[in-house]
Design a protein around this motif. Structure first.
Motif, PDB file in Angstrom:
ATOM      1  N   GLY A  43      16.778  40.520  -9.741  1.00 35.69           N
ATOM      2  CA  GLY A  43      18.075  39.954 -10.086  1.00 35.69           C
ATOM      3  C   GLY A  43      18.292  38.607  -9.429  1.00 35.69           C
ATOM      4  O   GLY A  43      18.170  37.566 -10.060  1.00 35.69           O
ATOM      5  N   GLN A  44      18.597  38.613  -8.138  1.00 32.87           N
ATOM      6  CA  GLN A  44      18.926  37.367  -7.453  1.00 32.87           C
ATOM      7  C   GLN A  44      17.683  36.499  -7.312  1.00 32.87           C
ATOM      8  O   GLN A  44      16.594  36.975  -7.009  1.00 32.87           O
ATOM      9  N   GLY A  45      17.862  35.195  -7.509  1.00 29.48           N
ATOM     10  CA  GLY A  45      16.736  34.273  -7.570  1.00 29.48           C
ATOM     11  C   GLY A  45      16.277  33.777  -6.217  1.00 29.48           C
ATOM     12  O   GLY A  45      16.498  32.614  -5.872  1.00 29.48           O
ATOM     13  N   PHE A  46      15.656  34.652  -5.447  1.00 26.87           N
ATOM     14  CA  PHE A  46      15.026  34.187  -4.213  1.00 26.87           C
ATOM     15  C   PHE A  46      13.614  34.753  -4.137  1.00 26.87           C
ATOM     16  O   PHE A  46      13.361  35.877  -4.564  1.00 26.87           O
ATOM     17  N   PRO A  47      12.663  33.969  -3.612  1.00 28.99           N
ATOM     18  CA  PRO A  47      11.285  34.450  -3.506  1.00 28.99           C
ATOM     19  C   PRO A  47      11.167  35.570  -2.477  1.00 28.99           C
ATOM     20  O   PRO A  47      12.006  35.698  -1.572  1.00 28.99           O
ATOM     21  N   ASP A  48      10.100  36.357  -2.588  1.00 30.71           N
ATOM     22  CA  ASP A  48       9.848  37.393  -1.587  1.00 30.71           C
ATOM     23  C   ASP A  48       8.730  36.982  -0.630  1.00 30.71           C
ATOM     24  O   ASP A  48       8.213  37.804   0.119  1.00 30.71           O
ATOM     25  N   THR A  49       8.364  35.713  -0.666  1.00 31.64           N
ATOM     26  CA  THR A  49       7.453  35.134   0.324  1.00 31.64           C
ATOM     27  C   THR A  49       8.026  33.785   0.755  1.00 31.64           C
ATOM     28  O   THR A  49       8.742  33.127  -0.007  1.00 31.64           O
ATOM     29  N   ASP A  50       7.688  33.391   1.978  1.00 31.62           N
ATOM     30  CA  ASP A  50       8.163  32.104   2.474  1.00 31.62           C
ATOM     31  C   ASP A  50       7.311  30.966   1.938  1.00 31.62           C
ATOM     32  O   ASP A  50       6.204  31.171   1.431  1.00 31.62           O
ATOM     33  N   GLY A  51       7.823  29.748   2.103  1.00 30.20           N
ATOM     34  CA  GLY A  51       7.124  28.566   1.659  1.00 30.20           C
ATOM     35  C   GLY A  51       6.008  28.166   2.609  1.00 30.20           C
ATOM     36  O   GLY A  51       5.571  28.959   3.455  1.00 30.20           O
ATOM     37  N   THR A 239      23.250  13.045  -9.480  1.00 34.15           N
ATOM     38  CA  THR A 239      22.091  13.923  -9.610  1.00 34.15           C
ATOM     39  C   THR A 239      22.017  14.824  -8.388  1.00 34.15           C
ATOM     40  O   THR A 239      22.068  14.355  -7.249  1.00 34.15           O
ATOM     41  N   ILE A 240      21.874  16.122  -8.646  1.00 37.86           N
ATOM     42  CA  ILE A 240      21.860  17.124  -7.573  1.00 37.86           C
ATOM     43  C   ILE A 240      20.536  17.878  -7.605  1.00 37.86           C
ATOM     44  O   ILE A 240      20.047  18.258  -8.671  1.00 37.86           O
ATOM     45  N   SER A 241      19.957  18.080  -6.433  1.00 35.12           N
ATOM     46  CA  SER A 241      18.791  18.951  -6.319  1.00 35.12           C
ATOM     47  C   SER A 241      18.800  19.588  -4.944  1.00 35.12           C
ATOM     48  O   SER A 241      19.737  19.393  -4.154  1.00 35.12           O
ATOM     49  N   SER A 242      17.754  20.363  -4.650  1.00 26.59           N
ATOM     50  CA  SER A 242      17.707  21.023  -3.350  1.00 26.59           C
ATOM     51  C   SER A 242      16.275  21.429  -3.023  1.00 26.59           C
ATOM     52  O   SER A 242      15.389  21.400  -3.880  1.00 26.59           O
ATOM     53  N   SER A 243      16.095  21.842  -1.784  1.00 25.04           N
ATOM     54  CA  SER A 243      14.769  22.237  -1.310  1.00 25.04           C
ATOM     55  C   SER A 243      14.470  23.707  -1.542  1.00 25.04           C
ATOM     56  O   SER A 243      13.313  24.114  -1.565  1.00 25.04           O
ATOM     57  N   GLY A 244      15.502  24.525  -1.688  1.00 26.53           N
ATOM     58  CA  GLY A 244      15.311  25.969  -1.698  1.00 26.53           C
ATOM     59  C   GLY A 244      14.353  26.450  -2.760  1.00 26.53           C
ATOM     60  O   GLY A 244      13.435  27.245  -2.500  1.00 26.53           O
ATOM     61  N   LYS A 245      14.545  26.000  -4.004  1.00 34.25           N
ATOM     62  CA  LYS A 245      13.714  26.477  -5.096  1.00 34.25           C
ATOM     63  C   LYS A 245      12.319  25.846  -5.072  1.00 34.25           C
ATOM     64  O   LYS A 245      11.337  26.485  -5.438  1.00 34.25           O
ATOM     65  N   THR A 246      12.218  24.608  -4.639  1.00 35.87           N
ATOM     66  CA  THR A 246      10.932  23.913  -4.660  1.00 35.87           C
ATOM     67  C   THR A 246      10.020  24.347  -3.525  1.00 35.87           C
ATOM     68  O   THR A 246       8.796  24.411  -3.707  1.00 35.87           O
ATOM     69  N   PHE A 247      10.585  24.683  -2.365  1.00 29.60           N
ATOM     70  CA  PHE A 247       9.749  24.995  -1.205  1.00 29.60           C
ATOM     71  C   PHE A 247       9.882  26.442  -0.734  1.00 29.60           C
ATOM     72  O   PHE A 247       9.306  26.808   0.295  1.00 29.60           O
TER      73      PHE A 247
END
Length: 396
Positions: A43-51, A239-247
């Protein structure tokens, strides 16, 4: 002990009426359901491994050497603002002055809130692509503005934007277009032709545009095209972005805004009264992350593309109609082939049926009926987790 009296404030509801319709987010509800039932949380969009380990080490090094442990500068540390400007130039050929045209925020969510609170007034209208991330609606409401949805509709295995519907939605009260591409939850990536038409509309009607581009490095077919790179758009686009999804460090909450000085100044005026500053040591780490070589970005995209295939194939085998996304790390499905009609009821029952949690898309619509049979799944998980989820879903 004397009995508790009624809450102060008389008969008026305690919660601001602008927020009364929002309540607890669907993400909190479904994540709690996953934890309670021991289900696989797609459901929630977070990875289950770290960057990347070297970026985690950079954060640790910053903490231990005293970098960012006290309040960082309001606009963000110079190292990160420079890295953000370099990133925009490196990937898109967009020059930004790190001193006047970059603002660091507490994730993209704060950047969206600060932008809308700064740029909107009561009576303004905001056009947003529906379905939309739930914070958009709440932030528009907090600003006292009016939300005008333009719906992305299923067509030929994807979700499509009707440009005529978009043009018709603009009125003399329209102040701002709020765009999200790559688009959460549908995975739609607006094409260069669509973006060109949107740019022409914004210029013709003198509209501001806020673009949420947090999935910019997760485009699987084609490439991401920032709206600000099109003629007439740089001067009117936040323009908005973030590090969470990319890293894959979603808990660090490091986001940013790039825009002309006058727009950055406006957004900063609102942002300073939200968090003031945040994520001090993590800002140093993300400055290093943004300078990772192309191999990192290419490998990250390839890994998620493979995981998209695993989950998409598993969902199709389970009987869902699958809308294969061109971007993000979400897949939208339709539950109608399973004989289901209500996505919310389906998602609430799913953990008991097969031990998997997903998100009903209808909560991202003003017109709940338009998304009633759609369900969103996240594939930013370990391969073995996705394979197990696919096996469980076949029980349906």
């Amino acid at each position: 002990m004397a009995p508790m009296s009624a809450p102060v404030g008389g008969t008026r509801p305690l919660l601001n009426r602008r927020l009364a319709s929002f309540g607890t987010t669907i993400f909190a509800e479904m994540s709690a359901l996953a934890a309670r039932t021991g289900s696989i949380n797609l459901g929630q969009g977070f990875p289950d491994t770290d960057g990347p380990a070297e970026i985690a080490e950079a954060a640790s090094r910053a903490v231990l050497t005293g970098l960012g442990n006290q309040y960082p500068p309001g606009p963000g540390i110079p190292e990160l603002r420079s890295a953000i400007a370099e990133h925009q130039q490196r990937f898109y050929g967009l020059p930004y002055d790190p001193d006047t045209e970059v603002l660091v925020t507490a994730g993209a969510t704060e950047a969206i809130a600060a932008s809308l609170l700064a740029l909107l007034e009561p009576g303004d209208e905001v056009i947003a692509l529906e379905p939309y991330y739930d914070s958009y609606a709440a932030c528009i409401a907090m600003a006292g503005a009016t939300r005008v949805p333009v719906t992305l509709r299923p067509h030929a295995g994807a979700f499509a934007l009707d440009l005529d519907e978009l043009r018709a939605a603009v009125t003399p009260r329209t102040r701002l277009l709020l765009l999200n591409t790559p688009h959460n939850p549908t995975g739609t990536v607006l094409t260069p032709a669509e973006l060109t038409a949107i740019a022409e509309l914004a210029v013709d009607r003198d509209l501001l545009v806020v673009t949420d581009e947090v999935y910019e490095h997760l485009v699987f077919e084609g490439a991401h095209l920032p709206l600000a790179s099109l003629p007439g758009m740089r001067e009117r686009t936040v323009t908005i972005s973030s590090s969470g999804k990319t890293f894959s460090f979603t808990g660090w909450k490091v986001g940013w805004v790039t825009a002309p000085p006058e727009l950055v100044s406006a957004v900063r005026s609102a942002k300073q009264f939200l968090t003031y500053v945040s994520s001090g040591p993590f800002q140093y780490a993300i400055a290093e992350a943004l300078r990772l070589p192309d191999d990192y970005y290419e490998g990250f995209r390839a890994d998620l593309a493979a995981k998209r295939g695993i989950l998409a194939d598993g969902l199709a085998a389970a009987g869902f109609e699958v809308f294969r996304p061109r971007g993000t790390y979400f897949i939208t499905t339709d539950i109608t082939p399973l004989g289901e009609k209500d996505g919310l009821a389906f998602c609430r029952a799913l953990p008991e049926r097969c031990g998997v949690v997903a998100i009903p898309n209808q909560v991202f619509y003003d017109d709940r009926a338009a998304g009633a049979t759609q369900v969103r799944w996240a594939f930013c998980k370990k391969t073995e987790v996705l394979e197990e989820a696919a096996a469980r879903l076949r029980r349906l």
